[in-house]
Design a protein around this motif. Structure first.
Motif, PDB file in Angstrom:
ATOM      1  N   GLY A  63      -9.354  19.923  27.149  1.00  0.00           N
ATOM      2  CA  GLY A  63      -8.749  18.889  27.985  1.00  0.00           C
ATOM      3  C   GLY A  63      -9.569  18.540  29.207  1.00  0.00           C
ATOM      4  N   THR A  64     -10.315  19.482  29.722  1.00  0.00           N
ATOM      5  CA  THR A  64     -11.180  19.264  30.878  1.00  0.00           C
ATOM      6  C   THR A  64     -12.515  19.922  30.608  1.00  0.00           C
ATOM      7  OG1 THR A  64      -9.325  19.252  32.428  1.00  0.00           O
ATOM      8  CG2 THR A  64     -11.477  19.714  33.356  1.00  0.00           C
ATOM      9  N   PRO A  78      -6.344  13.352  35.498  1.00  0.00           N
ATOM     10  CA  PRO A  78      -5.373  14.077  34.666  1.00  0.00           C
ATOM     11  C   PRO A  78      -5.874  15.476  34.342  1.00  0.00           C
ATOM     12  CG  PRO A  78      -5.916  11.946  33.700  1.00  0.00           C
ATOM     13  CD  PRO A  78      -6.854  12.157  34.840  1.00  0.00           C
ATOM     14  N   GLY A  80      -4.879  18.831  31.843  1.00  0.00           N
ATOM     15  CA  GLY A  80      -4.086  19.404  30.762  1.00  0.00           C
ATOM     16  C   GLY A  80      -5.001  19.675  29.588  1.00  0.00           C
ATOM     17  N   GLY A  86      -2.160  22.200  24.893  1.00  0.00           N
ATOM     18  CA  GLY A  86      -1.843  20.790  25.098  1.00  0.00           C
ATOM     19  C   GLY A  86      -0.366  20.492  25.180  1.00  0.00           C
ATOM     20  N   LYS A  89       0.050  16.317  30.455  1.00  0.00           N
ATOM     21  CA  LYS A  89      -0.924  16.251  31.536  1.00  0.00           C
ATOM     22  C   LYS A  89      -0.224  16.341  32.876  1.00  0.00           C
ATOM     23  CE  LYS A  89      -4.516  15.346  28.926  1.00  0.00           C
ATOM     24  NZ  LYS A  89      -5.237  16.466  28.436  1.00  0.00           N
ATOM     25  N   ASP A  90      -0.880  16.961  33.827  1.00  0.00           N
ATOM     26  CA  ASP A  90      -0.465  16.958  35.221  1.00  0.00           C
ATOM     27  C   ASP A  90      -1.462  16.097  35.975  1.00  0.00           C
ATOM     28  OD1 ASP A  90       1.576  18.822  34.777  1.00  0.00           O
ATOM     29  OD2 ASP A  90       0.214  20.509  35.081  1.00  0.00           O
ATOM     30  N   GLU A  94      -2.012   9.425  34.164  1.00  0.00           N
ATOM     31  CA  GLU A  94      -1.665   9.957  32.842  1.00  0.00           C
ATOM     32  C   GLU A  94      -0.416  10.840  32.904  1.00  0.00           C
ATOM     33  OE1 GLU A  94      -2.290  10.299  28.727  1.00  0.00           O
ATOM     34  OE2 GLU A  94      -3.395   9.068  30.145  1.00  0.00           O
ATOM     35  N   ALA A  95      -0.199  11.522  34.007  1.00  0.00           N
ATOM     36  CA  ALA A  95       0.977  12.387  34.153  1.00  0.00           C
ATOM     37  C   ALA A  95       2.270  11.589  34.157  1.00  0.00           C
ATOM     38  CB  ALA A  95       0.862  13.217  35.425  1.00  0.00           C
ATOM     39  N   GLU A  98       4.447  11.382  31.007  1.00  0.00           N
ATOM     40  CA  GLU A  98       5.358  12.471  30.663  1.00  0.00           C
ATOM     41  C   GLU A  98       6.803  12.107  30.999  1.00  0.00           C
ATOM     42  OE1 GLU A  98       4.346  15.280  29.024  1.00  0.00           O
ATOM     43  OE2 GLU A  98       2.470  14.167  28.958  1.00  0.00           O
TER      44      GLU A  98
END
Length: 109
Positions: A63-64, A78, A80, A86, A89-90, A94-95, A98
């Motif tokens: 994710g990163t 984002p 996550g 997965g 995302k925080d 993009e978060a 959620e």
């Protein structure tokens, strides 16, 4: 190794050293080794060759991906993981997804 395939939280970091990557086949082996885990929250690539770093970061399934640094985050980016890491995302725009539900309505009249 067990520790290289688990998602551990704490003051630990797994460091894997690779021989100098020269060919596309070498890169594919390196990426396969990095992706050989069911977790994929974050990864890091350290090298002097930025073109190789960008290529490897694109192929690593996480994710990163940090290049020549680690755990430097921005609240607008984002955060996550993928795979078993997965769960959304925080941070960043993009978060917000959620908290949203996308609905499509098609009308013919």
């Amino acid at each position: 190794m067990y520790i290289a395939k688990e998602e551990s939280f704490g003051p630990i970091m797994i460091v894997s050293v690779f021989e100098d990557v020269q060919s596309q086949a070498d890169i594919e082996k390196l990426v396969a080794r990095a992706n050989d885990t069911e977790f994929a929250l974050a990864s890091g690539v350290f090298t002097r060759d930025i073109s190789k770093a960008l290529l490897v970061s694109e192929k690593i399934n996480a994710g990163t991906c940090f290049i020549n640094c680690y755990n430097k985050t921005d609240v607008a980016a984002p955060f996550g993981g993928f795979k078993q890491s997965g769960f959304g995302k925080d941070l960043g725009a993009e978060a917000l997804n959620e908290y949203l539900k996308t609905k499509t309505v098609t009308v013919e009249y």
